[in-house]
Design an enzyme around this catalytic site. Structure first.
Site, PDB file in Angstrom:
ATOM      1  N   THR A   1       0.886  -1.210   0.362  1.00 48.56           N
ATOM      2  CA  THR A   1       0.106   0.101  -0.130  1.00 48.56           C
ATOM      3  C   THR A   1       0.913   1.187  -0.025  1.00 48.56           C
ATOM      4  OG1 THR A   1       0.009   0.089   2.406  1.00 48.56           O
ATOM      5  CG2 THR A   1      -1.718  -1.166   1.477  1.00 48.56           C
ATOM      6  N   GLY A   2       0.481   2.411  -0.718  1.00 42.39           N
ATOM      7  CA  GLY A   2       1.070   3.560  -0.746  1.00 42.39           C
ATOM      8  C   GLY A   2       2.516   3.151  -1.489  1.00 42.39           C
ATOM      9  N   GLY A   3       2.279   2.281  -2.657  1.00 42.39           N
ATOM     10  CA  GLY A   3       3.346   1.642  -3.170  1.00 42.39           C
ATOM     11  C   GLY A   3       3.884   2.639  -4.604  1.00 42.39           C
TER      12      GLY A   3
ATOM     13  N   TYR B   1       1.761  12.703  13.771  1.00 40.92           N
ATOM     14  CA  TYR B   1       2.530  11.741  13.084  1.00 40.92           C
ATOM     15  C   TYR B   1       3.167  11.047  14.086  1.00 40.92           C
ATOM     16  CZ  TYR B   1       5.991   9.627  10.183  1.00 40.92           C
ATOM     17  OH  TYR B   1       6.779   8.747   9.536  1.00 40.92           O
TER      18      TYR B   1
ATOM     19  N   GLY C   1       8.250   7.074  -3.444  1.00 43.36           N
ATOM     20  CA  GLY C   1       9.041   7.032  -1.969  1.00 43.36           C
ATOM     21  C   GLY C   1       9.263   5.798  -1.730  1.00 43.36           C
ATOM     22  N   ILE C   2       9.290   5.542  -0.354  1.00 41.23           N
ATOM     23  CA  ILE C   2       9.472   4.186   0.545  1.00 41.23           C
ATOM     24  C   ILE C   2       8.821   3.081  -0.022  1.00 41.23           C
ATOM     25  CG2 ILE C   2       9.373   3.062   2.602  1.00 41.23           C
ATOM     26  CD1 ILE C   2      10.257   5.331   3.955  1.00 41.23           C
ATOM     27  N   GLY C   3       7.460   3.326  -0.351  1.00 40.49           N
ATOM     28  CA  GLY C   3       6.700   2.226  -1.035  1.00 40.49           C
ATOM     29  C   GLY C   3       7.182   1.785  -2.269  1.00 40.49           C
TER      30      GLY C   3
ATOM     31  N   SER D   1       8.136   4.169  12.050  1.00 39.91           N
ATOM     32  CA  SER D   1       9.024   5.144  11.905  1.00 39.91           C
ATOM     33  C   SER D   1       9.816   5.320  13.241  1.00 39.91           C
ATOM     34  CB  SER D   1       8.642   6.592  11.624  1.00 39.91           C
ATOM     35  OG  SER D   1       9.339   7.593  11.798  1.00 39.91           O
TER      36      SER D   1
END
Length: 277
Positions: free
Chosen positions: A31-33, A176, A36-38, A162
């Site tokens: 998800t969120g792929g 966050y 960025g990191i995804g 994180s």
């Protein structure tokens, strides 16, 4: 930074070779792929031979990301639009991926946001938005994939948390930080509940990783962040991806309920002077 550059080329990655862990035949949802990191996580799995599905809130960038991922390995690549703040939408996305690939073996619950807000001025909507995406989105993604992960017989869930929140704090990120700590509380109990299903649940905790979001904060900010890291460099999305690949591998079958910090030693110095660059 030239915003016309396709981030999907993994421009922040240093590791262009084969993934360490053989993921051939694994069916992975990130998800969120799409950035960025995804995208770094998805890229590592793609190079390892996995079938990789990436989910994103918007189709913008999704097609480019899947095209770039398709060049990295022999596995199938699939993109799906999904908003993880909606349980129904997330379930539909998981069903789509399971139908396309014939199952899901690995869920990388990576979708997250990190807007800034002063605590004194933070609105209810600002707080709710961060908790909805980062916490509820993680829970919804896990719930949506449970049947498929159980059917896998060796399901793996890896959450992107994180160091901010669980270990450190940073001004204007109180909401966050709270959301990232909450993910770990969820992870530990989920690991207990899902162990009888043969599913492991773990988390990676990135430090400062050079993504488009971090790059947008400017060179001065990047230099200050780099100076605080004993390794002397910012991490890359691939650095996080390789840690995720380990936790998703057959070799990590006996690891569950754990959080792996990936930060180049950022947490270690007791003062700036201890870094010694």
């Amino acid at each position: 930074m030239r915003r016309s550059d396709p981030w999907h080329t993994n421009r922040f990655s240093r590791t262009k070779g084969r993934a360490m862990f053989d993921m051939s035949g694994k069916k992975v949802l990130v998800t969120g792929g799409s950035r960025g990191i995804g995208l770094g996580i998805a890229s590592v799995f793609a190079r390892g031979g996995a079938d990789v599905a990436i989910a994103a809130r918007s189709k913008t960038g999704l097609d480019d990301a899947t095209t770039a991922l398709a060049r990295l390995g022999p596995g199938r690549i699939h993109g799906v639009v999904a908003d993880v703040t909606s349980a129904e939408w997330t379930r539909d996305a998981a069903r789509d991926v399971a139908a396309t690939f014939g199952g899901i073996d690995v869920l990388c619950a990576n979708a997250g946001i990190f807007p800034e807000a002063d605590l004194a001025d933070m609105t209810e909507d600002e707080l709710t938005t961060v908790l909805d995406v980062n916490v509820k989105g993680t829970v919804f993604a896990v719930q949506a994939c449970l049947d498929a992960l159980t059917a896998s017989g060796a399901g793996r869930i890896v959450i992107t948390s994180s160091i901010t929140g669980p270990y450190t704090g940073f001004p204007r990120w109180s909401h966050y930080g709270a959301s990232k700590a909450a993910q770990l509380g969820f992870m530990r109990t989920a690991a207990i509940e899902l162990a009888p299903r043969g599913i492991t649940v773990n988390a990676v905790l990135p430090g400062n990783v050079l993504t488009e979001g971090l790059a947008d904060m400017g060179d001065e900010y990047l230099a200050s962040m780099t100076a605080a890291i004993p390794a002397g460099t910012l991490g890359t999305p691939d650095d996080i991806g390789h840690a995720v690949a380990f936790l998703a591998s057959d070799e990590a079958r006996y690891v569950t309920g754990q959080s792996l910090v990936v930060d180049g030693g950022q947490l270690l110095p007791e003062s700036f002077d201890a870094v010694g660059h």
